[in-house]
Write an enzyme that holds these catalytic residues in place. Structure first.
Site, PDB file in Angstrom:
ATOM      1  N   ASP A  24       0.816  -1.217   0.000  1.00  0.00           N
ATOM      2  CA  ASP A  24       0.000   0.000   0.000  1.00  0.00           C
ATOM      3  C   ASP A  24       0.849   1.266   0.000  1.00  0.00           C
ATOM      4  OD1 ASP A  24      -2.459  -1.337  -0.062  1.00  0.00           O
ATOM      5  OD2 ASP A  24      -2.511  -1.519   2.113  1.00  0.00           O
ATOM      6  N   ASP A  37       1.116  -1.399   5.215  1.00  0.00           N
ATOM      7  CA  ASP A  37      -0.044  -2.024   4.599  1.00  0.00           C
ATOM      8  C   ASP A  37      -1.260  -1.781   5.473  1.00  0.00           C
ATOM      9  OD1 ASP A  37      -0.350  -3.573   2.112  1.00  0.00           O
ATOM     10  OD2 ASP A  37      -1.317  -5.041   3.401  1.00  0.00           O
TER      11      ASP A  37
END
Length: 136
Positions: A24, A37
């Site tokens: 992410d 993440d």
């Protein structure tokens, strides 16, 4: 180096196949780069489900610790290619998982953060077949 990283459902069998996923966020703090993440899983009904041993257990139950290792290896490989003075001890930071249902409700709640040992990163990297040779 850490047999608990592999999902128990494997029953000692080898991992084989395709895995997909996306980091992410990679963030830099001083000289270190960290994998971050976000997770939206519901881990339970109360705030204690997002802390301590329960959070560790959830990371293992969903194979997120293995994912965090693989993401750390991906970052390790990227930094090795991009930084001319790359030193994992200095540049490779932590894997940070934020369980958004609990983050911010109490200090540290919903935050799982670990640095994998350098030896584990390098051994897993080698096991995955990394080579410094350019692609052909």
């Amino acid at each position: 180096g850490d047999p608990g990283l592999l999902p128990a459902a494997l029953g000692g069998r080898s991992l084989r196949g395709l895995m997909t996923g996306k980091i992410d966020l990679v963030l830099q703090a001083d000289d270190s780069f960290h994998v971050l993440d976000y997770k939206t899983n519901r881990l339970g009904v109360g705030l204690p489900d997002y802390a301590g041993e329960r959070l560790d257990a959830a990371m293992d139950a969903h194979a997120y610790r293995l994912q965090a290792l693989l993401y750390s290896i991906a970052l390790h490989r990227h930094l090795r290619q991009q930084l001319h003075d790359y030193d994992p001890a200095r540049h490779l930071g932590d894997a940070i998982y934020l369980f958004v249902r609990a983050v911010g409700l109490a200090p540290g709640l919903g935050v799982w953060r670990r640095a994998f040992p350098r030896a584990l990163i390098e051994a897993a990297d080698a096991a995955l077949g990394y080579t410094d040779a350019p692609p052909q």
